[in-house]
Design an enzyme around this catalytic site. Structure first.
Site, PDB file in Angstrom:
ATOM      1  N   CYS A  30      23.119  81.575  25.119  1.00  0.00           N
ATOM      2  CA  CYS A  30      22.422  80.937  23.959  1.00  0.00           C
ATOM      3  C   CYS A  30      21.091  80.311  23.775  1.00  0.00           C
ATOM      4  CB  CYS A  30      23.180  79.891  22.760  1.00  0.00           C
ATOM      5  SG  CYS A  30      22.885  80.502  20.881  1.00  0.00           S
TER       6      CYS A  30
ATOM      7  N   ILE B 264      29.026  86.313  35.869  1.00  0.00           N
ATOM      8  CA  ILE B 264      27.980  86.023  35.298  1.00  0.00           C
ATOM      9  C   ILE B 264      28.120  86.155  33.894  1.00  0.00           C
ATOM     10  CG2 ILE B 264      26.812  86.138  37.533  1.00  0.00           C
ATOM     11  CD1 ILE B 264      25.734  88.570  36.981  1.00  0.00           C
TER      12      ILE B 264
ATOM     13  N   ASN C  80      29.362  78.736  26.727  1.00  0.00           N
ATOM     14  CA  ASN C  80      28.446  79.662  26.809  1.00  0.00           C
ATOM     15  C   ASN C  80      26.803  79.519  26.582  1.00  0.00           C
ATOM     16  OD1 ASN C  80      26.700  82.054  26.905  1.00  0.00           O
ATOM     17  ND2 ASN C  80      27.610  82.858  25.080  1.00  0.00           N
TER      18      ASN C  80
ATOM     19  N   THR D  74      32.154  95.527  29.682  1.00  0.00           N
ATOM     20  CA  THR D  74      30.819  96.649  29.338  1.00  0.00           C
ATOM     21  C   THR D  74      32.279  97.998  29.382  1.00  0.00           C
ATOM     22  OG1 THR D  74      29.300  95.873  29.795  1.00  0.00           O
ATOM     23  CG2 THR D  74      29.265  98.089  29.753  1.00  0.00           C
TER      24      THR D  74
ATOM     25  N   GLY E 282      31.142  90.688  35.713  1.00  0.00           N
ATOM     26  CA  GLY E 282      30.159  91.563  35.727  1.00  0.00           C
ATOM     27  C   GLY E 282      30.161  92.957  36.657  1.00  0.00           C
TER      28      GLY E 282
ATOM     29  N   SER F 246      34.187  87.583  27.482  1.00  0.00           N
ATOM     30  CA  SER F 246      34.172  87.208  25.672  1.00  0.00           C
ATOM     31  C   SER F 246      33.131  88.571  24.880  1.00  0.00           C
ATOM     32  CB  SER F 246      33.399  85.826  25.519  1.00  0.00           C
ATOM     33  OG  SER F 246      33.033  85.605  24.467  1.00  0.00           O
TER      34      SER F 246
HETATM   35  C1  LIG Z   1      28.046  94.508  23.792  1.00  0.00           C
HETATM   36  C2  LIG Z   1      28.377  92.684  24.715  1.00  0.00           C
HETATM   37  C3  LIG Z   1      28.466  91.186  23.953  1.00  0.00           C
HETATM   38  C4  LIG Z   1      28.929  89.912  23.912  1.00  0.00           C
HETATM   39  N1  LIG Z   1      28.496  88.727  24.099  1.00  0.00           N
HETATM   40  C5  LIG Z   1      29.132  88.202  24.798  1.00  0.00           C
HETATM   41  C6  LIG Z   1      29.020  86.865  24.141  1.00  0.00           C
HETATM   42  O1  LIG Z   1      29.834  87.113  22.694  1.00  0.00           O
HETATM   43  N2  LIG Z   1      29.841  85.708  24.560  1.00  0.00           N
HETATM   44  C7  LIG Z   1      29.331  85.787  26.279  1.00  0.00           C
HETATM   45  O2  LIG Z   1      29.928  84.671  26.854  1.00  0.00           O
HETATM   46  N3  LIG Z   1      29.201  86.668  26.213  1.00  0.00           N
HETATM   47  C8  LIG Z   1      28.992  87.847  26.183  1.00  0.00           C
HETATM   48  N4  LIG Z   1      28.740  88.996  26.850  1.00  0.00           N
HETATM   49  C9  LIG Z   1      29.003  88.787  28.475  1.00  0.00           C
HETATM   50  C10 LIG Z   1      30.193  89.354  28.535  1.00  0.00           C
HETATM   51  O3  LIG Z   1      30.998  88.629  28.719  1.00  0.00           O
HETATM   52  C11 LIG Z   1      30.024  89.766  30.408  1.00  0.00           C
HETATM   53  O4  LIG Z   1      29.688  88.273  30.825  1.00  0.00           O
HETATM   54  C12 LIG Z   1      29.273  90.439  31.095  1.00  0.00           C
HETATM   55  O5  LIG Z   1      29.172  91.223  30.209  1.00  0.00           O
HETATM   56  C13 LIG Z   1      29.017  90.521  32.449  1.00  0.00           C
HETATM   57  O6  LIG Z   1      30.563  91.728  32.413  1.00  0.00           O
HETATM   58  P1  LIG Z   1      30.791  93.077  32.339  1.00  0.00           P
HETATM   59  O7  LIG Z   1      29.441  93.420  32.932  1.00  0.00           O
HETATM   60  O8  LIG Z   1      31.854  93.908  33.230  1.00  0.00           O
HETATM   61  O9  LIG Z   1      30.292  93.956  30.252  1.00  0.00           O
HETATM   62  C14 LIG Z   1      28.590  90.754  25.678  1.00  0.00           C
HETATM   63  C15 LIG Z   1      28.146  91.582  26.810  1.00  0.00           C
HETATM   64  C16 LIG Z   1      28.321  92.330  26.007  1.00  0.00           C
HETATM   65  C17 LIG Z   1      28.375  93.701  26.544  1.00  0.00           C
END
Ligand SMILES: Cc1cc2nc3c(=O)[nH]c(=O)nc-3n(C[C@H](O)[C@H](O)[C@H](O)COP(=O)(O)O)c2cc1C
Ligand SMILES: Cc1cc2nc3c(=O)[nH]c(=O)nc-3n(C[C@H](O)[C@H](O)[C@H](O)COP(=O)(O)OP(=O)(O)OC[C@H]3O[C@@H](n4cnc5c(N)ncnc54)[C@H](O)[C@@H]3O)c2cc1C
Ligand SMILES: Cc1cc2nc3c(=O)[nH]c(=O)nc-3n(C[C@H](O)[C@H](O)[C@H](O)COP(=O)(O)OP(=O)(O)OC[C@H]3O[C@@H](n4cnc5c(N)ncnc54)[C@H](O)[C@@H]3O)c2cc1C
Ligand SMILES: Cc1cc2nc3c(=O)[nH]c(=O)nc-3n(C[C@H](O)[C@H](O)[C@H](O)COP(=O)(O)O)c2cc1C
Ligand code: FES
Ligand code: FES
Lengths: 285, 309, 309, 285
Positions: free
Chosen positions: C136, C197, C133, C272, C249, C23
């Site tokens: 928040c 996570i 989520n 990411t 993650g 997300s």
């Molecule tokens: C720019 C950005 C925005 C995010 N927005 C949300 C969000 O709106 N809701 C949510 O549950 N997680 C959000 N996340 C968390 C990601 O969904 C994910 O759990 C976290 O980034 C770890 O995964 P990754 O290392 O592959 O990014 C966001 C992450 C990033 C980097």
């Protein structure tokens, strides 16, 4: 088993022995080194860089910790690499790209700069006099060139046995053309088909009366080393000594992190400062 | 540099600059042999923290004990050490030659161990301070670290406090919901200072076998990867409390030192970066001076907490 | 690849392969305009999770909202979103064109919001599942996340559970002492699945001014830097509970997908890494097949939990 | 202020306008591009790489997200770089090494491979007819070359004002030798001493009767852009339009992350998809 205290070994314990015939090593330091050669050798890559200090001090079986110079933090840590060969102010290493760190190093181009810490570790003890049986497997052949050269300088009679998985690895046997080596490959594509452990028993025969027993020097993957250790301990010839160079994960290379330990009879020992060369019988196999 | 004052203080202990080493990442007795015969004399760090010692010797965890991750290092050394007695007998006298205050890190498998270890060190003049590593697996807590529990942390600190009048540091683990609460518990227990952070819980699988790669299963993550986590911990703890904070976690450059100080640290410790370059610390001191000068900051004291604004 | 079965299931939801998006990191409606006009049809992810929506629109945090760290990214977007009503009116109908199940992520500033949002989505056929989520900022908790408190997490989950019969996922935050306890609370509250996570708390200072660089002060760390933390969380939670786990993650390569599955994930989300390459997911599927084949693993189901041994 | 929904803009709103006279852009995609030129231009570095698709599609003011190809994860994300110039199948970018990402990119050598996502963003709207006043500051001059070329092709009369801190930055003015530019430096080392905002009021004069008002195009550091925006809004000439290209931190470049927002009258807007070029009056200064 209790943790073995991390103390510099007392004088006369083999470290100094190995120094005989070479000038005493300078202390290890981090050097900023320019790559002057980078070429493929079959599956591996030969990289040479300028480092007068390490070239002057290094002994067979020692290693360096190498990383790309610069601020990028992935890969983060240097990687241990055996010293393959030494020129007047050059060090060569032979790299098998198996992952991120070795892959990056293998991609070094002429002109790139490497951060090199060394020389490190306890190399091979060259004191004994019997026939030397040098056994290398895969990328483990790398440090054996410097060893073979040193033994040749000392006039030791030598048998050099190099084993590889396949033709592209066996190309590195070409680096040993100054020596009379036998090549084995698992797929039979170059030299004899088979494992390096196969010819070994035939090398470990009782020496002529009054001569010292043969001595084995080995570097290669874990299973190869343990086969070599077993074969020499079971060969029945009294006085056969086996020195093995082990590869473990390392972070610091200088005895700080305790990450590189291998199990020895009296507890864990550090491969970086107490090795990487050990007497096979010191270790738990 | 003219007019620059890099000295900093942990209680009565004066440090000539803010960069010390992190426990378990620099073995000066080994380095003295490998790197420079004169390292004990020309020591780059402003204080020396040896590897954590425990009451009984520990052989440490089954190897592999290391695995590199993206910009990070996972380790599971398992507090391998010769035990406090052997340490005091063999190492302490040699460490007396160090030209830097000595901060001895101790850990206990039981809460009471902290008091015993601190007591054993209490009248050794070589020892300037004692650091309690509360991330050690605790046998009374099924192997969990007492540092995750405020109450236990306070009690362990109290034990040590009663046993020694030396400067007492508690090293915080980041693996908690509220690190400020833990820091407060340490101070309530009598700590003069907290250090943060110890490694972050993590794990890696062998790329081929897909089994945990570390012999111990999981480990602690250190290095630049955790710097943002550490910086936040230092920021929050230093704002929330009145004791000095020793900041660490990913410090690799002079800029990192600057930032940890600005986040609220009174001194900064370098761990994993020493594995990139064992003699880095010495060079960072000059770099730090330059960065401070460029920003018009003339003393370490003026730098500490600058981000709080 | 012949004989390879990459399908995986979240309850009754069948995914054609295990790689979904995380997300907040992939806006398919924007990407459809910028990248490929046919993205909604030829969608690389096996399920789509839009950015979290909240009851009221949120404009998000003051910029800067991003800062790159070593192998990681700090963000403080602040759940900027148009609010669930506008989302349902404007986006849901367009998302119905997606050839992948839709998992709607919701968050609440109050515990009760979770039930309200879940209820609003309860009879929308475009929606396959709801993800809570719980990271928040919660107004009832002075801005702390309710996801740090097992009791609150259970209650928020219960609210949602009562409001919908859809597949219910709770997304865990790693910023806690015991993530398994949080996962258990979610399952006790009625969750069908947990994802782990969310980002790790972190902070960065501006290299020059030494003030917090993010407009919001601190942020959440994502990317490869946190992979070891995430892998451990997935490993522990999947061993400790009987519900499927969505792992995420730092997932960046096919090897990462393989490892998260082996750690215990039933599906894996990429966040990411999409910023390195927005269409990466499609290519990872082939890479995953190759890696599985090399290891003699013929199905996603056979891969999940393989590290547990 | 409420979050502004992230919707692709309706047709005919300026995006299409800017396309006039050029073929319609292909969709953005990630390209693996070979570096064919890498040379210093004073304090900056000019890097050119092969990418037929982006070369065919890009319009003035658009940008690319660039990173080194390969598995290393530090730097992690691509960096936004304005498109400086276009050849038949080449893209050039001009890089100021200010940190880790830009430093790494600036170190690219001929033969290196870059991962390039683009073309991205909404470029300059070239629709209007009045005199163009192009104002660039520091590395912000980079995208103005493509803009100047496009305006010249359209026969627009132009004034080009380039401002720099110092001589080493001002070397990049040489890249604009096809155009008749004025150079300002803060230290007076090259051209006139002063800020680019100083000559600006003199450029914003009422047009001859019946002619359209002048139009400002600006790219540079934030303080410069806000000075430019203020000067043109206060110049008293009706109909003066000011387009500014803003630089913010970006993670995705494609509208996914909401990280790149800037404050506009109606709420935050995304610099990557709704910009990087904005009408100055849309933004909050
Ligand atoms: C720019 C950005 C925005 C995010 N927005 C949300 C969000 O709106 N809701 C949510 O549950 N997680 C959000 N996340 C968390 C990601 O969904 C994910 O759990 C976290 O980034 C770890 O995964 P990754 O290392 O592959 O990014 C966001 C992450 C990033 C980097
Ligand atoms: C004393 C010593 C001398 C060595 N000499 C050479 C040499 O001359 N040439 C050469 O190519 N290699 C040599 N190695 C091995 C080399 O250090 C590793 O292959 C390299 O560190 C792997 O890093 P990576 O990032 O490429 O691999 P990763 O992606 O981390 O892992 C790939 C594989 O390498 C293993 N590995 C990872 N890190 C290490 C490590 N630090 N030590 C040992 N194995 C590791 C992993 O278990 C895995 O199987 C030597 C190792 C030691 C300890
Ligand atoms: C649309 C657009 C076009 C650009 N065009 C060019 C160009 O043609 N040439 C050029 O050299 N630069 C250009 N930039 C700026 C360039 O992207 C940043 O200088 C670069 O990302 C900095 O990364 P770093 O890792 O080197 O710096 P860091 O070490 O991360 O930071 C150094 C400085 O750069 C700022 N910065 C960091 N990341 C960004 C970012 N993503 N965006 C903006 N500022 C940042 C920081 O605040 C800091 O002041 C452009 C930016 C945008 C948004
Ligand atoms: C190999 C290794 C061993 C460590 N051993 C100890 C230890 O014995 N006691 C301790 O308190 N911390 C120990 N740590 C943690 C460090 O002191 C430090 O808190 C942590 O690594 C974060 O700093 P860094 O990122 O600079 O390494 C160890 C860390 C590493 C990497
Ligand atoms: S590698 Fe650190 S102690 Fe051997
Ligand atoms: S950079 Fe991600 S939305 Fe603009």
């Amino acid at each position: 088993m209790a943790a073995r205290p991390a103390q510099p070994r007392p004088a006369g314990d083999g470290k100094e022995d190995a120094v005989k015939g070479r000038e005493a090593p300078g202390p290890a330091a981090l050097h900023d080194c320019r790559v002057v050669e980078s070429r493929p050798v079959g599956a591996y890559r030969l990289i040479s860089f300028v480092c007068r200090e390490i070239a002057a001090a290094a002994r067979p079986g020692q290693f360096v910790m190498v990383r790309e110079s610069g601020p990028a933090l992935d890969p983060l840590l240097p990687r241990p690499m055996g010293i393959h060969d030494i020129g007047s102010d050059l060090i060569s290493i032979l790299i098998e790209p198996v992952g991120k760190g070795s892959g990056r190093l293998a991609a070094s181009k002429v002109g790139d700069r490497l951060a090199v810490l060394g020389p490190l570790g306890r190399g091979f003890d060259l004191q004994k006099k019997g026939q030397a049986v040098i056994v290398g497997g895969g990328i483990g052949v790398s440090p054996l060139k410097l060893l073979a050269r040193a033994l040749a300088e000392r006039g030791r009679s030598m048998r050099l046995i190099l084993g590889f998985k396949s033709r592209d690895q066996a190309a590195s046997a070409g680096l040993f053309r100054d020596f009379d080596g036998e090549v084995f490959t698992e797929d039979g594509s170059v030299g004899s088909r088979g494992l390096v452990s196969e010819p070994l028993p035939g090398c470990l025969l009782p020496p002529p009366e009054g001569e010292p027993a043969p001595e084995v020097f080995a570097c290669g993957p874990g299973p190869m080393l343990s086969a070599v250790a077993r074969i020499s301990s079971e060969c029945g010839v009294p006085g056969v000594r086996t020195q093995v160079s082990v590869a473990t994960h390392m972070a610091c290379g200088v005895g700080s992190c305790q990450g590189c330990v291998v199990a020895a009879a009296g507890g864990y020992v550090k491969a970086c400062t107490e090795g990487p060369v050990f007497d096979a019988e010191e270790l738990k196999w | 540099m003219a007019g620059m004052d890099l000295t900093t203080r942990l209680g009565a202990i004066e440090l000539r600059h803010p960069i010390m080493n992190a426990s378990g990442t620099f073995d000066v007795l080994e380095a003295d042999a490998v790197l420079q015969p004169d390292l004990l004399a020309g020591f780059p760090f402003s204080a020396y923290v040896p590897k954590t010692v425990t009451l009984k010797p520990r052989e440490g965890n089954v190897p592999p004990r290391l695995y590199e991750t993206a910009a990070g290092l996972l380790n599971s050394i398992g507090l391998a050490n010769k035990g406090i007695e052997a340490f005091m007998e063999e190492d302490l006298p040699r460490l007396a030659a160090l030209k830097a205050p000595l901060i001895v890190s101790v850990a206990g498998e039981r809460t009471a161990d902290y008091g015993v270890c601190a007591g054993m060190l209490a009248d050794r003049s070589e020892v300037a301070a004692v650091e309690l590593n509360v991330s050690c697996p605790n046998v009374e807590l099924d192997g969990r670290a007492l540092g995750c529990d405020p109450d236990r942390t306070r009690r362990a600190t109290e034990e040590a406090r009663q046993a020694t009048s030396k400067f007492l540091i508690v090293k915080l683990t980041p693996n908690v919901t509220d690190i400020v609460a833990l820091a407060r518990a340490a101070v309530d227990g009598g700590a003069d200072c907290v250090s943060a952070i110890n490694t972050v819980h993590g794990m890696a699988l062998d790329p081929w076998t897909l089994r945990p790669v570390l012999g111990h299963g999981s480990g602690g993550l250190s290095g630049p990867a955790i710097k943002p986590v550490a910086l936040r911990a230092v920021y929050l703890v230093s704002r929330g409390l009145d004791v000095p904070v020793i900041g660490m976690g990913g410090v690799t450059t002079a800029q990192d030192v600057l930032e940890f100080m600005a986040a609220g640290a009174t001194a900064v410790a370098m761990g994993t970066a020493s594995f990139r370059d064992p003699l880095l610390a010495g060079r960072l001191v000059g770099g730090l001076e330059t960065l401070m000068k460029e920003r018009g900051i003339s003393s370490a004291a003026g730098l500490t907490g600058r981000s709080h604004g």
